[in-house]
Motif scaffolding. Sequence first.
Motif, mmCIF file in Angstrom:
data_model
loop_
_atom_site.group_PDB
_atom_site.id
_atom_site.type_symbol
_atom_site.label_atom_id
_atom_site.label_comp_id
_atom_site.label_asym_id
_atom_site.label_seq_id
_atom_site.Cartn_x
_atom_site.Cartn_y
_atom_site.Cartn_z
ATOM 1 N N ASN A 34 40.291 57.047 -12.679
ATOM 2 C CA ASN A 34 38.842 57.026 -12.905
ATOM 3 C C ASN A 34 38.202 58.402 -12.833
ATOM 4 O OD1 ASN A 34 38.678 54.234 -13.319
ATOM 5 N ND2 ASN A 34 38.565 53.829 -11.114
ATOM 6 N N VAL A 35 38.947 59.405 -12.347
ATOM 7 C CA VAL A 35 38.410 60.771 -12.333
ATOM 8 C C VAL A 35 39.193 61.699 -13.252
ATOM 9 C CG1 VAL A 35 37.373 60.585 -10.039
ATOM 10 C CG2 VAL A 35 39.742 61.371 -10.254
ATOM 11 N N THR A 36 40.183 61.183 -13.936
ATOM 12 C CA THR A 36 40.983 62.002 -14.844
ATOM 13 C C THR A 36 40.112 62.582 -15.956
ATOM 14 O OG1 THR A 36 43.046 60.810 -14.428
ATOM 15 C CG2 THR A 36 42.857 61.953 -16.539
ATOM 16 N N GLY A 37 40.156 63.899 -16.091
ATOM 17 C CA GLY A 37 39.412 64.578 -17.136
ATOM 18 C C GLY A 37 37.933 64.731 -16.868
ATOM 19 N N LYS A 38 37.458 64.233 -15.731
ATOM 20 C CA LYS A 38 36.025 64.278 -15.438
ATOM 21 C C LYS A 38 35.669 65.440 -14.519
ATOM 22 C CE LYS A 38 35.217 59.311 -15.941
ATOM 23 N NZ LYS A 38 34.697 58.077 -15.280
ATOM 24 N N THR A 39 34.438 65.937 -14.678
ATOM 25 C CA THR A 39 33.901 66.904 -13.741
ATOM 26 C C THR A 39 33.607 66.190 -12.426
ATOM 27 O OG1 THR A 39 32.885 68.226 -15.490
ATOM 28 C CG2 THR A 39 31.974 68.473 -13.268
ATOM 29 N N VAL A 40 34.191 66.689 -11.339
ATOM 30 C CA VAL A 40 33.949 66.137 -10.008
ATOM 31 C C VAL A 40 33.296 67.227 -9.163
ATOM 32 C CG1 VAL A 40 34.986 65.144 -7.928
ATOM 33 C CG2 VAL A 40 35.927 64.573 -10.190
ATOM 34 N N ILE A 41 32.037 67.028 -8.821
ATOM 35 C CA ILE A 41 31.329 67.997 -7.980
ATOM 36 C C ILE A 41 31.707 67.730 -6.528
ATOM 37 C CG2 ILE A 41 29.117 68.993 -7.339
ATOM 38 C CD1 ILE A 41 27.948 67.907 -9.932
ATOM 39 N N ASP A 42 32.399 68.681 -5.933
ATOM 40 C CA ASP A 42 32.894 68.553 -4.565
ATOM 41 C C ASP A 42 31.871 69.141 -3.607
ATOM 42 O OD1 ASP A 42 34.296 68.486 -2.200
ATOM 43 O OD2 ASP A 42 35.656 70.117 -2.746
ATOM 44 N N VAL A 43 31.156 68.258 -2.926
ATOM 45 C CA VAL A 43 30.097 68.673 -2.003
ATOM 46 C C VAL A 43 30.621 68.752 -0.569
ATOM 47 C CG1 VAL A 43 27.703 68.151 -1.301
ATOM 48 C CG2 VAL A 43 28.491 67.479 -3.550
ATOM 49 N N THR A 44 31.881 68.434 -0.365
ATOM 50 C CA THR A 44 32.414 68.258 0.982
ATOM 51 C C THR A 44 32.693 69.573 1.698
ATOM 52 O OG1 THR A 44 34.741 68.200 0.288
ATOM 53 C CG2 THR A 44 33.507 66.128 0.214
ATOM 54 N N ASN A 45 32.768 69.483 3.027
ATOM 55 C CA ASN A 45 33.177 70.605 3.875
ATOM 56 C C ASN A 45 34.217 70.117 4.876
ATOM 57 O OD1 ASN A 45 31.571 73.005 3.139
ATOM 58 N ND2 ASN A 45 29.822 71.722 3.663
ATOM 59 N N PRO A 46 35.204 70.944 5.204
ATOM 60 C CA PRO A 46 36.281 70.521 6.107
ATOM 61 C C PRO A 46 35.897 70.636 7.584
ATOM 62 C CG PRO A 46 36.716 72.740 5.328
ATOM 63 C CD PRO A 46 35.462 72.279 4.618
ATOM 64 N N ILE A 47 34.852 69.919 7.957
ATOM 65 C CA ILE A 47 34.361 69.997 9.333
ATOM 66 C C ILE A 47 35.222 69.121 10.227
ATOM 67 C CG2 ILE A 47 32.386 69.564 10.846
ATOM 68 C CD1 ILE A 47 30.590 69.976 8.368
ATOM 69 N N ALA A 48 35.753 69.713 11.292
ATOM 70 C CA ALA A 48 36.618 68.990 12.213
ATOM 71 C C ALA A 48 35.795 68.059 13.104
ATOM 72 C CB ALA A 48 37.402 69.976 13.069
ATOM 73 N N ASP A 49 36.450 67.033 13.622
ATOM 74 C CA ASP A 49 35.794 66.105 14.541
ATOM 75 C C ASP A 49 35.789 66.704 15.936
ATOM 76 O OD1 ASP A 49 35.262 64.167 12.592
ATOM 77 O OD2 ASP A 49 37.277 63.342 12.775
ATOM 78 N N ALA A 50 35.047 67.797 16.081
ATOM 79 C CA ALA A 50 34.926 68.505 17.363
ATOM 80 C C ALA A 50 33.544 69.142 17.412
ATOM 81 C CB ALA A 50 36.010 69.576 17.486
ATOM 82 N N PRO A 51 32.983 69.313 18.593
ATOM 83 C CA PRO A 51 31.641 69.881 18.686
ATOM 84 C C PRO A 51 31.631 71.365 18.318
ATOM 85 C CG PRO A 51 32.586 69.620 20.871
ATOM 86 C CD PRO A 51 33.529 68.948 19.913
ATOM 87 N N PRO A 52 30.489 71.871 17.827
ATOM 88 C CA PRO A 52 30.392 73.304 17.538
ATOM 89 C C PRO A 52 30.438 74.129 18.819
ATOM 90 C CG PRO A 52 28.248 72.249 17.304
ATOM 91 C CD PRO A 52 29.248 71.149 17.518
ATOM 92 N N VAL A 53 30.850 75.371 18.671
ATOM 93 C CA VAL A 53 30.904 76.303 19.800
ATOM 94 C C VAL A 53 29.806 77.349 19.602
ATOM 95 C CG1 VAL A 53 32.295 78.008 21.028
ATOM 96 C CG2 VAL A 53 33.389 75.960 20.056
ATOM 97 N N ASN A 54 28.794 77.323 20.454
ATOM 98 C CA ASN A 54 27.646 78.221 20.304
ATOM 99 C C ASN A 54 27.072 78.162 18.890
ATOM 100 O OD1 ASN A 54 27.660 79.187 22.973
ATOM 101 N ND2 ASN A 54 29.229 80.706 22.480
#
Length: 212
Positions: free
Chosen positions: A81-101
């Motif tokens: 269903n995504v073959t040949g299609k433009t896929v806008i990737d809005v994601t970020n690889p944010i880990a399941d951990a709290p930010p540090v400062n």
Amino acid sequence: MKIGVIGSGQVAKTLAAGFLKHGHDVCVGTRHTDKLAAWAAEHPKAAIGSFAETAKFGEVVVLAVKGSVAADALRAAGANNVTGKTVIDVTNPIADAPPVNGVLKFFTTLDDSLMERLQGEFPAARLVKAFNSVGAAAMVNPQFKGGPPTMFMCGNDEDAKKTVKGILDQFGWQAEDLGGAEAARAIEPLCMLWCIPGFQKQDWVHAFKMLR
């Protein structure tokens, strides 16, 4: 165009509403339709479907889910269903951990990116990284005193990037093409930089601008 937006969070709902505002046909994909009940009532022109139905519907597909489930979402959408299609990737690889400062933790390194991992698993999709370096409140036609902000983007397919540039123009952004998928190694960490003023100063409405 027909736009399929995969996701039911605030980013997905904001972008879907933006596409409707600009006259596109929109289908929003979710695993839990109840999450979109109120939004759907406010946007009756939008269709609601499964990830697969949404990806099949869209001429352009927007991936707007948590980075940790991005690959699972595309698998559920279906590679065909995504073959040949433009896929806008809005994601970020944010880990399941709290930010540090105020600094987020990523589950990638500076030698790879989430977008490259997704492109590697779905080679027939034409991924373009965009909309990942700003908050939902400023994604659609933002108004800043300094003028139109810059949206950094990248991807391996030139035609797909032209399509995304057209969307960015429509949404009030200056598109800055940084090249192939490897550039996502630099673009994704902009999310970290963008979030620091938010965590430290509760300033969540700002954006980047390239000056020359």
